[in-house]
Design an enzyme around this catalytic site. Structure first.
Site, PDB file in Angstrom:
ATOM      1  N   CYS A 114      -0.941 -17.639  53.560  1.00 32.53           N
ATOM      2  CA  CYS A 114       0.167 -18.588  53.677  1.00 32.53           C
ATOM      3  C   CYS A 114       0.166 -19.147  55.085  1.00 32.53           C
ATOM      4  CB  CYS A 114       1.485 -17.870  53.384  1.00 32.53           C
ATOM      5  SG  CYS A 114       2.924 -18.938  53.521  1.00 32.53           S
ATOM      6  N   HIS A 157       3.248 -20.369  44.042  1.00 27.20           N
ATOM      7  CA  HIS A 157       3.366 -20.026  45.469  1.00 27.20           C
ATOM      8  C   HIS A 157       4.360 -20.983  46.146  1.00 27.20           C
ATOM      9  CE1 HIS A 157       1.479 -18.673  49.442  1.00 27.20           C
ATOM     10  NE2 HIS A 157       2.134 -19.773  49.807  1.00 27.20           N
ATOM     11  N   GLU A 158       4.263 -22.276  45.825  1.00 25.55           N
ATOM     12  CA  GLU A 158       5.153 -23.269  46.467  1.00 25.55           C
ATOM     13  C   GLU A 158       6.589 -23.136  45.967  1.00 25.55           C
ATOM     14  OE1 GLU A 158       3.813 -24.319  48.966  1.00 25.55           O
ATOM     15  OE2 GLU A 158       1.796 -23.832  48.283  1.00 25.55           O
ATOM     16  N   HIS A 161       8.369 -20.415  47.678  1.00 31.41           N
ATOM     17  CA  HIS A 161       8.894 -20.775  49.006  1.00 31.41           C
ATOM     18  C   HIS A 161      10.275 -21.409  48.886  1.00 31.41           C
ATOM     19  CE1 HIS A 161       5.868 -19.954  52.023  1.00 31.41           C
ATOM     20  NE2 HIS A 161       4.911 -20.565  51.331  1.00 31.41           N
TER      21      HIS A 161
END
Ligand code: NB4
Ligand code: NI
Length: 188
Positions: A114, A157-158, A161
């Site tokens: 990341c 993954h995004e 966030h």
């Protein structure tokens, strides 16, 4: 243009906050943010530019990573066909929600990294192999799409966030390279 100095690092509370929904029409600031995030990914995937500007390569970037707590992320999954440059998935996804997902798990064989995490945390990041994502594009148009394998992992993954989660939260602390079941799709 975003540089590594603009990327917020682990420890900053913005990375643990739940981002705010984005309203339409997009403000000029939000349009610039979307553009600059995608530009970072493009530059970071161009070897001459990533070297010139010292960019860590990326296939995704979420707004909280540049200090903006809004539900917006850029995704740029490059082509894997040497005879066709069309990206596999290129989009700024706004207000994304995973509306359904496969039971089947997946993980990248090399684990994840990341841009906001400087240390290396080894281990499988176990995710859904297939997802259906609802999101809006920069024009406010609504989309619902299905993704699988690598592009699905990048989007998860995004979206993590945007909800205050980091990839290492999903690594099994005792057995970092254990898989939940034998049907897990491991992607090279
Ligand atoms: C997001 C990804 C981490 C795992 C898998 C990979 C890279 C990131 C983070 C899933 C999503 C950024 C955003 C890469 C990379 C393969 C494609 C094309 C040519 C080099 C590039 C390298 F850079 N992760 N970095 N990490 N993030 N693949 N590739 N290649 O993108 O923190 O939240 O340019
Ligand atoms: Ni990240």
């Amino acid at each position: 243009m975003f540089l590594m100095n603009d990327i917020v690092r682990d420890g900053d509370p913005v990375l643990r906050a739940v981002a705010k929904n984005v309203e339409f029409p997009l403000s000029d600031e939000d349009k610039k943010l979307a553009h600059d995030m995608m530009e970072y990914l493009e530059n970071s995937q161009t070897p001459e530019l990533s070297e010139k500007y010292g960019l860590r390569p990326g296939v995704g970037l979420a707004a909280p990573q540049v200090g903006v707590s809004e539900m917006m992320a850029a995704v740029l999954v490059p082509s894997n066909d040497e005879n066709d440059d069309t990206p596999v998935f290129k989009e700024v996804i706004i207000n994304p929600v995973i509306v359904s997902h496969s039971v089947q798990p997946t993980a990248l064989s090399e684990g994840e990294g990341c841009l906001s995490v400087d240390k290396d945390v080894p281990g499988y990041v176990v995710r859904h192999d297939r997802i259906t994502v609802r999101y809006q594009d920069m024009n406010g148009e609504k989309h619902q799409i299905r993704l699988r394998d690598y592009p699905a992992i990048v989007c998860q993954h995004e979206i993590d966030h945007l909800n205050g989660h980091l990839y290492y939260d999903l690594i099994n602390k005792k057995e970092p390279f254990s898989l939940p079941d034998k049907n897990t799709v491991v992607i090279d």
